[in-house]
Motif scaffolding. Structure first.
Motif, PDB file in Angstrom:
ATOM      1  N   TYR A 449       2.137 -42.721 -12.885  1.00 48.19           N
ATOM      2  CA  TYR A 449       2.287 -41.995 -11.616  1.00 48.19           C
ATOM      3  C   TYR A 449       2.024 -40.505 -11.826  1.00 48.19           C
ATOM      4  O   TYR A 449       1.248 -39.867 -11.110  1.00 48.19           O
ATOM      5  N   VAL A 452      -1.675 -39.723 -12.607  1.00 47.29           N
ATOM      6  CA  VAL A 452      -2.544 -39.802 -11.439  1.00 47.29           C
ATOM      7  C   VAL A 452      -2.382 -38.543 -10.607  1.00 47.29           C
ATOM      8  O   VAL A 452      -3.362 -37.964 -10.120  1.00 47.29           O
ATOM      9  N   LYS A 453      -1.132 -38.091 -10.481  1.00 48.66           N
ATOM     10  CA  LYS A 453      -0.892 -36.843  -9.737  1.00 48.66           C
ATOM     11  C   LYS A 453      -1.624 -35.678 -10.393  1.00 48.66           C
ATOM     12  O   LYS A 453      -2.333 -34.913  -9.726  1.00 48.66           O
ATOM     13  N   TYR A 455      -4.240 -35.571 -12.541  1.00 48.98           N
ATOM     14  CA  TYR A 455      -5.696 -35.584 -12.485  1.00 48.98           C
ATOM     15  C   TYR A 455      -6.181 -35.469 -11.054  1.00 48.98           C
ATOM     16  O   TYR A 455      -7.111 -34.735 -10.755  1.00 48.98           O
ATOM     17  N   GLY A 456      -5.539 -36.203 -10.145  1.00 51.69           N
ATOM     18  CA  GLY A 456      -6.003 -36.220  -8.768  1.00 51.69           C
ATOM     19  C   GLY A 456      -5.900 -34.861  -8.110  1.00 51.69           C
ATOM     20  O   GLY A 456      -6.813 -34.417  -7.416  1.00 51.69           O
ATOM     21  N   VAL A 457      -4.781 -34.155  -8.337  1.00 53.14           N
ATOM     22  CA  VAL A 457      -4.614 -32.881  -7.654  1.00 53.14           C
ATOM     23  C   VAL A 457      -5.513 -31.807  -8.266  1.00 53.14           C
ATOM     24  O   VAL A 457      -6.029 -30.954  -7.562  1.00 53.14           O
ATOM     25  N   GLN A 583      -4.692 -32.038   2.447  1.00 48.98           N
ATOM     26  CA  GLN A 583      -4.525 -33.036   1.406  1.00 48.98           C
ATOM     27  C   GLN A 583      -3.091 -33.028   0.920  1.00 48.98           C
ATOM     28  O   GLN A 583      -2.344 -32.112   1.193  1.00 48.98           O
ATOM     29  N   ASP A 584      -2.790 -34.022   0.149  1.00 50.44           N
ATOM     30  CA  ASP A 584      -1.475 -34.069  -0.474  1.00 50.44           C
ATOM     31  C   ASP A 584      -1.344 -32.931  -1.484  1.00 50.44           C
ATOM     32  O   ASP A 584      -2.255 -32.657  -2.239  1.00 50.44           O
ATOM     33  N   GLY A 588       4.126 -32.888  -2.535  1.00 50.55           N
ATOM     34  CA  GLY A 588       4.099 -34.098  -1.725  1.00 50.55           C
ATOM     35  C   GLY A 588       3.974 -35.340  -2.576  1.00 50.55           C
ATOM     36  O   GLY A 588       4.602 -36.353  -2.317  1.00 50.55           O
ATOM     37  N   PHE A 589       3.168 -35.244  -3.627  1.00 50.77           N
ATOM     38  CA  PHE A 589       2.998 -36.396  -4.477  1.00 50.77           C
ATOM     39  C   PHE A 589       4.278 -36.730  -5.205  1.00 50.77           C
ATOM     40  O   PHE A 589       4.563 -37.887  -5.490  1.00 50.77           O
ATOM     41  N   GLN A 591       7.274 -36.200  -4.036  1.00 50.57           N
ATOM     42  CA  GLN A 591       8.410 -36.340  -3.138  1.00 50.57           C
ATOM     43  C   GLN A 591       9.103 -37.691  -3.213  1.00 50.57           C
ATOM     44  O   GLN A 591      10.343 -37.740  -3.203  1.00 50.57           O
ATOM     45  N   PRO A 592       8.387 -38.834  -3.302  1.00 51.95           N
ATOM     46  CA  PRO A 592       9.119 -40.100  -3.408  1.00 51.95           C
ATOM     47  C   PRO A 592      10.025 -40.156  -4.627  1.00 51.95           C
ATOM     48  O   PRO A 592      11.146 -40.661  -4.549  1.00 51.95           O
ATOM     49  N   ILE A 593       9.557 -39.622  -5.739  1.00 56.62           N
ATOM     50  CA  ILE A 593      10.377 -39.629  -6.948  1.00 56.62           C
ATOM     51  C   ILE A 593      11.608 -38.766  -6.733  1.00 56.62           C
ATOM     52  O   ILE A 593      12.728 -39.127  -7.116  1.00 56.62           O
ATOM     53  N   GLN A 595      13.069 -38.213  -4.020  1.00 54.24           N
ATOM     54  CA  GLN A 595      14.000 -38.849  -3.110  1.00 54.24           C
ATOM     55  C   GLN A 595      14.751 -39.989  -3.784  1.00 54.24           C
ATOM     56  O   GLN A 595      15.945 -40.142  -3.622  1.00 54.24           O
TER      57      GLN A 595
ATOM     58  N   LEU C 115      -7.194 -42.940  -7.882  1.00 55.84           N
ATOM     59  CA  LEU C 115      -8.018 -41.754  -8.109  1.00 55.84           C
ATOM     60  C   LEU C 115      -9.188 -41.703  -7.126  1.00 55.84           C
ATOM     61  O   LEU C 115      -9.522 -40.645  -6.590  1.00 55.84           O
ATOM     62  N   MET C 118      -8.031 -40.413  -3.897  1.00 53.59           N
ATOM     63  CA  MET C 118      -7.788 -38.974  -3.826  1.00 53.59           C
ATOM     64  C   MET C 118      -9.075 -38.181  -3.879  1.00 53.59           C
ATOM     65  O   MET C 118      -9.070 -36.970  -3.681  1.00 53.59           O
ATOM     66  N   GLY C 121     -10.433 -36.294  -0.539  1.00 53.00           N
ATOM     67  CA  GLY C 121      -9.666 -35.107  -0.189  1.00 53.00           C
ATOM     68  C   GLY C 121      -9.244 -35.048   1.250  1.00 53.00           C
ATOM     69  O   GLY C 121      -8.953 -33.975   1.768  1.00 53.00           O
ATOM     70  N   THR C 122      -9.168 -36.172   1.919  1.00 54.68           N
ATOM     71  CA  THR C 122      -8.579 -36.138   3.253  1.00 54.68           C
ATOM     72  C   THR C 122      -7.128 -36.567   3.129  1.00 54.68           C
ATOM     73  O   THR C 122      -6.688 -37.058   2.104  1.00 54.68           O
ATOM     74  N   ALA C 123      -6.389 -36.388   4.219  1.00 55.30           N
ATOM     75  CA  ALA C 123      -4.966 -36.693   4.167  1.00 55.30           C
ATOM     76  C   ALA C 123      -4.732 -38.176   3.948  1.00 55.30           C
ATOM     77  O   ALA C 123      -3.796 -38.574   3.270  1.00 55.30           O
ATOM     78  N   SER C 126      -5.142 -39.437   0.144  1.00 52.32           N
ATOM     79  CA  SER C 126      -4.072 -39.047  -0.777  1.00 52.32           C
ATOM     80  C   SER C 126      -2.749 -39.671  -0.363  1.00 52.32           C
ATOM     81  O   SER C 126      -1.935 -40.012  -1.213  1.00 52.32           O
ATOM     82  N   ARG C 130      -0.644 -41.971  -2.881  1.00 45.94           N
ATOM     83  CA  ARG C 130       0.751 -41.711  -3.234  1.00 45.94           C
ATOM     84  C   ARG C 130       1.612 -42.930  -2.976  1.00 45.94           C
ATOM     85  O   ARG C 130       2.436 -43.315  -3.789  1.00 45.94           O
ATOM     86  N   MET C 133       0.933 -45.631  -5.593  1.00 42.94           N
ATOM     87  CA  MET C 133       1.567 -45.371  -6.881  1.00 42.94           C
ATOM     88  C   MET C 133       3.066 -45.556  -6.781  1.00 42.94           C
ATOM     89  O   MET C 133       3.703 -45.988  -7.734  1.00 42.94           O
ATOM     90  N   LEU C 134       3.649 -45.263  -5.595  1.00 37.54           N
ATOM     91  CA  LEU C 134       5.082 -45.483  -5.413  1.00 37.54           C
ATOM     92  C   LEU C 134       5.408 -46.955  -5.552  1.00 37.54           C
ATOM     93  O   LEU C 134       6.334 -47.349  -6.280  1.00 37.54           O
ATOM     94  N   PHE C 289       9.948 -46.481   3.122  1.00 34.71           N
ATOM     95  CA  PHE C 289      10.997 -46.040   2.210  1.00 34.71           C
ATOM     96  C   PHE C 289      11.972 -47.140   1.858  1.00 34.71           C
ATOM     97  O   PHE C 289      12.850 -46.928   1.028  1.00 34.71           O
TER      98      PHE C 289
END
Lengths: 671, 220, 314
Positions: A449, A452-453, A455-457, A583-584, A588-589, A591-593, A595, C115, C118, C121-123, C126, C130, C133-134, C289
């Protein structure tokens, strides 16, 4: 022994002296950048490769010892090159070669440290780490340890005009010294009245009682843990690694943390003549907590170097899990399983050296190209920095533990060590094994996780700032350094069997067993740690099958259909004003962790109200241990020094009275 | 594993019991809690029936019958009526979030398994390995009582705890004397009635069944 | 040697080519259960053919990673199809990976998907990445725990040995396997983007996970991604069948038994697909959630399975 014979130990000594000489040579023309980057650093890299070659040769030979008449008149330096030292020397040589070459392209004039001074500190750092690995007595060990701490301190505070860097360096030096005290005390307990501080004496001494042996082990865990970044002595890592220049962070994360692992292995398996099973369980528990802590905090970071620093904490935790397992198995006389766990831990050490160095160097390139460290202002760099991006992808896949790269091999071996236990005598332990394996699996998934955050960001998506479109790719030297490490990652992942065979000599020395025979039972293509029916894995077949299928499908699709491509706008759901800021973000990426694992963090939030004139949202995630442990301790230390400071009046008469009183006291009572 | 088939069935029932205890820990709706409680009673009576059939102890048949009548039919029906009149069919609030509760639950399971190992080596019934599971389900129901905010789930936790105790009794000593069992059954029934009355009183006083309101009743 | 290669090819092609049929069967069942007219069993094949014919439309800033990802993901799924004992055990590639490596293959495919999501690059991309991956960071350890329980029972992590041990011992009720089976079904639903975690038929951006990730793909890339998802579902069903209902899987090279094994597999997959459709119809999609709680439950059930194994079956 003749003065110079071409044996590996002499070569190693030669390389150490050569590195020190290179460092001093940098002082001849301290501000000449080309001299340092085109002459000295590349030569240092070649020396690293030679060191690695000598170390590989030494792994299959017997241990060699040598006494050097340096040091104090009655305390010469003892040196010893055995399989364990050779393995770590090989790791140092190979990793530092890549980093040195990168540094040649990375070092710039005009920063706070002059190039010559940096060269001196850098090569002293390398030489001191090599000296730690070959030290055979406590004296040389501590001298080399302190040199390593000092030289790395100066390297960390290269940008000494920045206050944050200075405080990070201070914290680093403080905890390094606290750890050094622990190690010194440990050596003191180990030598148990033997007369001198050589390791040979310590090997022969039997501990006075199990309590003393436990004290020695706990001191070693404390002292080496402080350097390795074990909980709760980890606070310096996330400060020092981002503050240092990237190649320095790479070496610190990749190799310096492993000197602590080396020290712990040396003390536990070589010098300490006692085996207690609950030491292993304690180490395992500490390693688990450290690993989970590291990966959870890495998930919520917004600075790319801090993210990698916390990831280092996680990986050190994983290594400690392996060591803890090995200690437990050895205490129950299961030597083959101890060898397996040890192989997993050592393989993870060398894996981490490669992929963490690679990733830190990548951040260095990104930093130089964009002048940004914060993840919130990066993005889309795969278009402007393709070489760095592709090599970073290899590093990211490796650290996330994905087959067929090297991270997966050590994770696989560690999980096998957990699973293939026939049953430990203690029933509580038997049930804790699945829970520990579960927590380990969770850590591995979370590290995927985090990566990915990362590299992706940084590399994917759209650039979050305009200036990122003008970022330039890495230069020649930098590319060579990155490529060296990336190729290392791939080779370590795809051809693990020769490495495991070499590690067999190390485990034979440490626990008296080796998994080498069973590993090669099915040939060099497959790893089979116990037996082929029980577990087998072949990374090369993995890679070849995926590559073959990719190629085949590509050709088939082109053959039967076509390969036409059109370019268009991205899907915007009818909303025309798409910007890069939609974008995230890194927050934001994560945030689930944040929480789900809220209890682990200390989160301070400022939430805007509808009545704010200038509303803003701020969230700070901090380490609870800083507030629970370090601040109280530092306040207590301040109070204590305040009381003692009362003695310092500043008037000469008072000091003379002190001496007078002491004299009278001694005369009265020491008759 | 060469256990006889009946022993395997009992092991299966035991694991189902533990599964239901965990499921209750993670439930958010009171209605589902009641259904799970009914299922737990069914598993319990099935288990008693199997033990009765394999060991040929007639009083266990009566035990199974009482359990079924009480815990699968009577008590769930009572509770269902109660919550419909109190109008609280939905959301259960917890003190700590559910994943953490489950983690603590796993810790309790490990603890009880280890506690039960030496005892189960000495017992002579065919159900001896299930003692650990019985202790675990008791502890889990206790945990459920601790981590809930409203009163009704606490009561269900209490009843589930009694289920676990009953299972523990069958697993080590082939059930309790009939008198004891009838007494406990009567206690539980009467207790539920009294709880129901108390619920209405609490609701009238505080206008809600959130037990934090009871904290206002302390000396200050 | 030739026989071994032929067996391997047979199984891989079987899994790869029949995966869309399985998807069609599940969609049909769902339509029947919901009183709608079904699209036909071969609809996924027609969809794939249509997609392959189209021109690929890529966003302006799509990188080469975006273009390569569908091929890599498809390759990973084909590799997984060669490893899992769908119809036969003791295939040559089966020694290349054990249960842990299988989880690793799925992780590799998933990371590439995230990847690629992402990359544009649009909302939406990503967001999907996310969320994926969660779900993944809890589903992957849960899957590992589920696979560890039969590994402990058969004292091996090799799928061959697990199938052989579980299929050849006399019928016995293993409570730990019961826990593992429940946890496996939950993980299957999560990893394959089925209700209650994700709705495979939705196209509302706020409710999707898997669809959000492949939003930007079109034509042959989309075809490969959809096919890979179908293969993944088939492989998961095959893993579940191999671990919990292993009777009928033959050893490689026994050609006369192969048709029987294939028929048995078809029957099991029919039942599995029907069961999946029923599960999807009676559940509602959960809030995003709540997904960690769902998966946390699966994870803990897996751990419980291992613990019960130590208590009751040693």
């Amino acid at each position: 022994m003749p003065w110079f014979e071409f044996i590996p130990l002499n070569i190693v000594i030669g390389i150490i002296l050569f590195w020190i000489a290179l460092g001093v040579a940098g002082l001849i023309a301290p501000s000449n950048l080309r001299y340092v980057t085109h002459a000295l650093l590349p030569v240092g890299a070649v020396a690293g490769v030679v060191l690695a070659a000598a170390a590989f040769a030494a792994m299959t030979q017997d241990a060699a010892v040598r006494v050097l008449p340096l040091g104090l008149p009655d305390l010469p330096f003892h040196l010893r090159l055995d399989a364990l030292s050779a393995f770590f020397l090989a790791m140092l040589g190979l990793a530092s070669a890549g980093v040195s070459v990168f540094y040649s392209g990375y070092l710039r004039a005009g920063e706070d440290n002059s190039p010559g001074l940096t060269c001196l500190q850098f090569h002293l750092f390398l030489a001191s780490m090599a000296a730690i690995f070959v030290a055979d007595d406590g004296y040389l060990f501590m001298v080399a340890w302190e040199t390593m701490a000092l030289s790395s301190y100066f390297l960390v505070t290269s940008n000494h005009r920045d206050a944050v860097t200075r405080s990070a360096g201070f914290l680093y030096l403080l905890i390094a010294h606290v750890g050094a005290i622990g190690i010194l005390l440990c050596f003191g307990v180990l030598q148990g009245g033997g007369g001198d501080y050589t390791f040979a004496t310590m090997r022969l001494v039997e501990p006075a009682s199990q309590a003393w042996a436990t004290v020695a082990y706990l001191l070693a865990l404390f002292g080496f843990g402080a350097k390795a970044g074990l909980l709760p002595l980890h606070v310096w890592l996330p400060e020092a690694h981002p503050a240092a220049p990237s190649p320095v962070s790479a070496l610190m994360s990749g190799v310096m943390l492993k000197t602590a692992i080396y020290g712990l292995l040396r003390v536990t398996f070589d010098l300490l003549n006692a085996q207690v099973w609950w030491w292993g369980v304690l180490t395992l528990a500490l390693g688990l907590v450290t690993a989970l802590f590291g990966v959870l905090f890495a998930a919520v970071q917004t600075d790319m170097k801090r993210l990698l620093a916390y990831s280092s904490i996680e990986n050190i935790g994983i290594v400690l899990i392996g060591i803890g397992l090995a200690v437990t198995f050895r205490a129950f006389d299961m030597h083959a399983l101890a060898a397996l766990a040890l192989v997993a831990a050592l393989y993870h050490c060398i894996n981490h050296a490669f992929f963490k160095c690679l990733l830190f160097l990548v951040t260095g390139s990104v930093l130089h190209a964009t002048n940004e460290r914060s993840l919130g202002r990066l993005g889309g760099l795969i278009h402007s920095m393709p070489v760095v991006a592709w090599l970073a992808l290899i590093g990211t896949l490796a650290i996330a533990g994905l087959p067929p790269l090297n991270g997966f091999v050590s994770e696989w071996l560690l999980l096998q060590a957990f699973l293939l236990t026939p049953g430990l005598p203690n029933s509580y332990l038997n049930m804790l094994v699945p829970v520990a394996a579960a927590a380990l699996a969770l850590t591995f998934a979370l590290s995927g996780y985090v990566m990915v955050k990362f590299y992706g960001v940084v590399f994917l998506g759209q650039p979050r700032e305009e200036k990122l479109k003008a970022a330039h790719d890495a230069g020649g030297f930098e590319r060579v350094g990155l490529l060296w490490l990336a190729v290392g990652c791939v080779l370590l992942g795809v051809l693990p069997v020769p490495i495991i065979l070499q590690l067999g000599t190390v485990t034979t020395q440490l626990v008296g067993a080796s998994i080498g025979d069973s590993v090669v039972a099915s040939g060099w293509l497959f790893i089979t740690p116990i037996a082929p029916e029980r577990a087998s894995y072949s990374p090369l077949i993995f890679l070849l099958v995926i590559a073959a299928v990719v190629l085949l499908v590509f050709l088939l699709v082109r053959g039967f259909y076509h390969g036409r491509v059109r370019r268009g706008a991205a899907w915007d759901c009818g909303f025309p004003l798409q910007t890069a800021r939609m974008q995230d973000t890194a927050e934001g990426f994560g945030q689930p962790i944040k929480q789900i694992f809220e209890l682990f963090f200390r989160i301070e939030r400022h939430v805007p109200t509808p009545f704010d004139r200038a509303p803003y949202y701020q969230s700070r995630t901090e380490d609870r241990l800083w507030y629970w442990l370090y601040l109280p301790v530092s306040r207590a230390a301040e109070r204590l020094s305040g009381w003692i400071g009362v003695l310092q009046r500043g008037r000469i008469h008072i000091y003379l009275i002190y001496s007078f009183a002491t004299l009278i006291l001694l005369l009265a009572f020491a008759r | 594993m060469s256990l006889p088939f009946s022993a395997q069935l009992i092991n299966l029932m035991a694991s189902l019991l533990l599964l239901i205890a965990f499921a209750m820990l993670s439930q958010r709706r009171i209605l589902s809690l009641i259904y799970l409680f009914a299922w737990q009673g069914a598993v319990l009576s099935a288990n008693t029936l199997i033990v009765a059939w394999t060991t040929g102890q007639p009083h266990l048949y009566y035990s199974a019958l009482i359990t079924f009548a009480l815990k699968v039919v009577a008590l769930p029906w009572l509770l269902h009526r109660l919550i419909i009149r109190l109008n609280i069919k939905w959301d259960v609030e917890t003190l700590i979030n559910i994943p953490t509760t489950m983690l603590i639950g796993i810790g309790l399971v490990i603890f009880s398994f280890n506690l039960a190992l030496p005892i189960s080596q000495w017992a002579e019934t065919i159900t001896r390995s299930t003692l650990g599971i019985a202790i675990a389900s008791v502890l889990l129901s206790f945990l459920m009582m601790i981590t809930r905010r409203k009163a009704v789930p606490q009561v269900i936790g209490f009843l589930a705890m009694e289920n676990g105790l009953f299972f523990a009794a069958t697993s080590t000593t082939y059930g309790m004397p009939m008198v004891v069992e009838l007494g406990i059954a009567l206690d539980v029934l009467v207790g539920t009635f009294i709880f129901g009355i108390f619920f209405f009183q609490i609701r009238e006083t505080f206008d809600s069944l959130d037990i934090r309101n009871l904290e206002k009743l302390k000396e200050d | 040697m030739i026989e071994a290669i032929l067996s391997q090819l047979f199984q891989t092609l079987l899994a790869v080519l029949l995966a869309p049929l399985m998807l069609g069967w599940i969609n049909n069942c769902r339509a029947w259960l919901q009183n709608k007219s079904a699209p036909g069993l071969l609809q996924p094949y027609r969809t794939l053919r249509k997609l392959f014919h189209k021109d690929a439309v890529l966003a302006h800033n799509a990188s080469s990673l975006f273009r390569m990802a569908p091929y890599i993901i498809f390759g990973c799924m084909v590799l997984a199809a060669s490893i899992v004992p769908v119809v036969e055990t003791n295939l040559p590639f089966a020694y290349a990976a054990d249960a842990i490596a299988l989880v690793g293959v799925f992780a590799l495919a998933r990371v590439f998907m995230a990847l690629a999501a992402m990359d544009i690059g649009t909302a939406f991309g990503s967001l999907g990445a996310r969320r994926e991956m969660l779900v993944a960071f809890l589903a992957e350890p849960a899957l590992l725990m589920v696979l560890f329980t039969p590994a402990l029972i058969s004292q091996s992590t090799s799928l061959n040995t697990m199938v052989a041990t579980l299929g050849q011992r006399e019928f016995a009720l293993f409570p730990s396997l019961a826990y593992a089976a429940v946890a496996f079904v939950m993980v299957l639903l999560a990893e394959n983007a089925r209700i209650p975690i994700d709705n495979p038929a939705t196209h509302l951006e706020l409710t999707m996970i898997h669809e959000a990730m492949i939003l930007e793909y079109s034509a042959r890339h989309l075809a490969l991604m959809e096919w890979a998802a179908a293969i993944k579902l088939m492989i998961y069903c095959a893993i579940g069948i191999a671990l919990f209902m292993p009777w009928g899987i033959v050893a490689a090279g026994s050609w006369p038994l192969l048709p029987v094994a294939t028929l048995v597999l078809a029957a099991k997959l029919l039942v599995a697909g029907g069961g999946l459709a029923v599960l999807e119809t009676v559940s509602a999609k959960m809030r995003i959630f709540r997904a960690p709680e769902f998966l946390g439950m699966a994870f803990l059930l897996g751990v419980l399975g291992m613990l019960t194994h130590f208590l009751l079956e040693r």
